[in-house]
Design a protein around this motif. Structure first.
Motif, PDB file in Angstrom:
ATOM      1  N   ALA A   1       0.858  -1.179   0.000  1.00 12.98           N
ATOM      2  CA  ALA A   1       0.000   0.000   0.000  1.00 12.98           C
ATOM      3  C   ALA A   1       0.897   1.233   0.000  1.00 12.98           C
ATOM      4  O   ALA A   1       1.168   1.820  -1.038  1.00 12.98           O
ATOM      5  CB  ALA A   1      -0.933  -0.018   1.218  1.00 12.98           C
ATOM      6  N   ASN A   2       1.410   1.581   1.164  1.00  9.05           N
ATOM      7  CA  ASN A   2       2.274   2.747   1.285  1.00  9.05           C
ATOM      8  C   ASN A   2       3.763   2.408   1.246  1.00  9.05           C
ATOM      9  O   ASN A   2       4.598   3.293   1.294  1.00  9.05           O
ATOM     10  CB  ASN A   2       1.924   3.519   2.559  1.00  9.05           C
ATOM     11  N   GLY A   3       4.084   1.135   1.207  1.00  6.49           N
ATOM     12  CA  GLY A   3       5.461   0.705   0.997  1.00  6.49           C
ATOM     13  C   GLY A   3       6.352   0.698   2.220  1.00  6.49           C
ATOM     14  O   GLY A   3       7.554   0.482   2.103  1.00  6.49           O
ATOM     15  N   GLN A   4       5.796   0.920   3.394  1.00  5.40           N
ATOM     16  CA  GLN A   4       6.635   1.055   4.582  1.00  5.40           C
ATOM     17  C   GLN A   4       7.290  -0.266   5.003  1.00  5.40           C
ATOM     18  O   GLN A   4       8.456  -0.274   5.413  1.00  5.40           O
ATOM     19  CB  GLN A   4       5.832   1.652   5.740  1.00  5.40           C
ATOM     20  N   ALA A   5       6.579  -1.378   4.914  1.00  4.40           N
ATOM     21  CA  ALA A   5       7.171  -2.674   5.274  1.00  4.40           C
ATOM     22  C   ALA A   5       8.322  -3.009   4.336  1.00  4.40           C
ATOM     23  O   ALA A   5       9.419  -3.378   4.776  1.00  4.40           O
ATOM     24  CB  ALA A   5       6.110  -3.774   5.247  1.00  4.40           C
ATOM     25  N   ALA A   6       8.094  -2.863   3.037  1.00  3.46           N
ATOM     26  CA  ALA A   6       9.155  -3.152   2.064  1.00  3.46           C
ATOM     27  C   ALA A   6      10.335  -2.216   2.257  1.00  3.46           C
ATOM     28  O   ALA A   6      11.494  -2.639   2.200  1.00  3.46           O
ATOM     29  CB  ALA A   6       8.613  -3.041   0.638  1.00  3.46           C
ATOM     30  N   LYS A   7      10.059  -0.958   2.524  1.00  2.00           N
ATOM     31  CA  LYS A   7      11.138   0.019   2.747  1.00  2.00           C
ATOM     32  C   LYS A   7      11.987  -0.385   3.955  1.00  2.00           C
ATOM     33  O   LYS A   7      13.215  -0.317   3.915  1.00  2.00           O
ATOM     34  CB  LYS A   7      10.521   1.407   2.945  1.00  2.00           C
TER      35      LYS A   7
ATOM     36  N   LEU B   1       7.254   4.725  -4.375  1.00  2.00           N
ATOM     37  CA  LEU B   1       8.288   4.866  -3.350  1.00  2.00           C
ATOM     38  C   LEU B   1       9.423   3.866  -3.591  1.00  2.00           C
ATOM     39  O   LEU B   1      10.592   4.225  -3.508  1.00  2.00           O
ATOM     40  CB  LEU B   1       7.680   4.646  -1.968  1.00  2.00           C
ATOM     41  N   LEU B   2       9.075   2.625  -3.917  1.00  2.00           N
ATOM     42  CA  LEU B   2      10.083   1.586  -4.143  1.00  2.00           C
ATOM     43  C   LEU B   2      10.798   1.778  -5.474  1.00  2.00           C
ATOM     44  O   LEU B   2      12.029   1.652  -5.550  1.00  2.00           O
ATOM     45  CB  LEU B   2       9.433   0.203  -4.080  1.00  2.00           C
ATOM     46  N   GLU B   3      10.049   2.094  -6.509  1.00  2.00           N
ATOM     47  CA  GLU B   3      10.666   2.281  -7.823  1.00  2.00           C
ATOM     48  C   GLU B   3      11.594   3.487  -7.847  1.00  2.00           C
ATOM     49  O   GLU B   3      12.602   3.477  -8.557  1.00  2.00           O
ATOM     50  CB  GLU B   3       9.596   2.377  -8.908  1.00  2.00           C
ATOM     51  N   GLU B   4      11.283   4.512  -7.049  1.00  2.00           N
ATOM     52  CA  GLU B   4      12.176   5.667  -6.941  1.00  2.00           C
ATOM     53  C   GLU B   4      13.525   5.277  -6.330  1.00  2.00           C
ATOM     54  O   GLU B   4      14.530   5.938  -6.558  1.00  2.00           O
ATOM     55  CB  GLU B   4      11.530   6.779  -6.092  1.00  2.00           C
ATOM     56  N   GLN B   5      13.544   4.176  -5.564  1.00  2.00           N
ATOM     57  CA  GLN B   5      14.791   3.655  -4.991  1.00  2.00           C
ATOM     58  C   GLN B   5      15.475   2.689  -5.962  1.00  2.00           C
ATOM     59  O   GLN B   5      16.487   2.096  -5.618  1.00  2.00           O
ATOM     60  CB  GLN B   5      14.513   2.928  -3.674  1.00  2.00           C
ATOM     61  N   GLY B   6      14.913   2.526  -7.153  1.00  2.00           N
ATOM     62  CA  GLY B   6      15.495   1.645  -8.151  1.00  2.00           C
ATOM     63  C   GLY B   6      15.159   0.175  -7.955  1.00  2.00           C
ATOM     64  O   GLY B   6      15.844  -0.696  -8.486  1.00  2.00           O
TER      65      GLY B   6
ATOM     66  N   GLY C   1      14.443  -7.467  -6.024  1.00  2.43           N
ATOM     67  CA  GLY C   1      13.076  -7.079  -6.322  1.00  2.43           C
ATOM     68  C   GLY C   1      12.169  -7.255  -5.125  1.00  2.43           C
ATOM     69  O   GLY C   1      12.582  -7.794  -4.090  1.00  2.43           O
ATOM     70  N   VAL C   2      10.938  -6.775  -5.299  1.00  2.00           N
ATOM     71  CA  VAL C   2       9.902  -6.925  -4.288  1.00  2.00           C
ATOM     72  C   VAL C   2       8.722  -7.604  -4.963  1.00  2.00           C
ATOM     73  O   VAL C   2       8.172  -7.073  -5.936  1.00  2.00           O
ATOM     74  CB  VAL C   2       9.476  -5.562  -3.699  1.00  2.00           C
ATOM     75  N   GLY C   3       8.342  -8.773  -4.464  1.00  2.00           N
ATOM     76  CA  GLY C   3       7.189  -9.509  -4.969  1.00  2.00           C
ATOM     77  C   GLY C   3       6.008  -9.308  -4.038  1.00  2.00           C
ATOM     78  O   GLY C   3       6.101  -9.569  -2.839  1.00  2.00           O
ATOM     79  N   ILE C   4       4.913  -8.829  -4.589  1.00  2.00           N
ATOM     80  CA  ILE C   4       3.734  -8.490  -3.793  1.00  2.00           C
ATOM     81  C   ILE C   4       2.548  -9.329  -4.255  1.00  2.00           C
ATOM     82  O   ILE C   4       2.278  -9.423  -5.461  1.00  2.00           O
ATOM     83  CB  ILE C   4       3.395  -6.991  -3.949  1.00  2.00           C
ATOM     84  N   VAL C   5       1.837  -9.920  -3.306  1.00  2.00           N
ATOM     85  CA  VAL C   5       0.654 -10.696  -3.652  1.00  2.00           C
ATOM     86  C   VAL C   5      -0.449  -9.743  -4.131  1.00  2.00           C
ATOM     87  O   VAL C   5      -0.958  -9.897  -5.237  1.00  2.00           O
ATOM     88  CB  VAL C   5       0.177 -11.564  -2.467  1.00  2.00           C
TER      89      VAL C   5
END
Length: 193
Positions: free
Chosen positions: A128-134, A164-169, A149-153
């Motif tokens: 959602a807001n990407g905080q866990a992945a961040k 947010l994640l794509e901005e980090q490459g 990469g980040v795999g999301i269900v």
């Protein structure tokens, strides 16, 4: 992933403006056959990336991450939200805010399970807001490992987590992408896999 989208339409419940309850197959009770299929799809998407570890955060990310790890034939590590007495040294930590639970947690992974040689795929149930992945990216980078990469269900593409994640490459792969909730129904975007 059509199988997942169909299951969301059949068994998911929209609560309010931005919450999808999928506890009958993902976040409380687990449909292992569906998880196994999702694991294969993620593994296929990252099969040529040299993944050495799959990382998630407890608790709802564990089931899909296990099946991804199995399909890739690599270990799975989950970040703990509560440090226990056996975690005494070499602990990597990050602060993660949960919008669903409205709490900030310090998540931890024992550093001995990650090294600079690792290529890591993060897997989680929702984006959602990407905080866990961040937070997981931060921990993985503390170890000197590479986030492949980040795999999301299920991604809520109407929220800013992906950007947010794509901005980090970081490459993001979602199996189901929700464009919006409309009149208590789910409207999907095009999924990545």
């Amino acid at each position: 992933m059509q199988l997942l989208e169909d299951r969301i339409l059949k068994d998911g419940n929209v609560l309010g403006e931005n919450i999808l309850k999928v506890d009958s197959f993902l976040t409380h009770q687990v449909d292992y056959k569906l998880m196994k299929e999702m694991g294969k799809v993620f593994a296929d998407a990252y099969k040529d990336s040299g993944i050495t570890k799959v990382v998630t955060i407890e608790a709802s990310g564990i089931a899909p991450a296990v099946y991804v790890a199995e399909a890739l034939d690599v270990p799975m590590i989950f970040a703990k939200k509560h440090k226990n007495i056996t975690m005494t040294e070499g602990i990597l930590t990050a602060e993660v805010y949960s919008f669903t639970k409205q709490v900030t947690s310090t998540v931890s992974i024992a550093g001995k399970f990650l090294s600079a040689d690792d290529k890591v795929l993060i897997v989680d149930d929702f984006l959602a807001n990407g905080q866990a992945a961040k937070g997981l990216i931060d921990i993985i980078q503390q170890a000197g490992a590479e986030v492949v990469g980040v795999g999301i269900v299920i991604e809520k593409s109407f929220q800013d987590g992906r950007s947010l994640l794509e901005e980090q490459g970081v490459r993001v792969t979602s199996l189901a992408r929700i464009a919006k909730f409309e009149n208590g129904q789910v409207v999907f975007d095009q999924a990545d896999a």
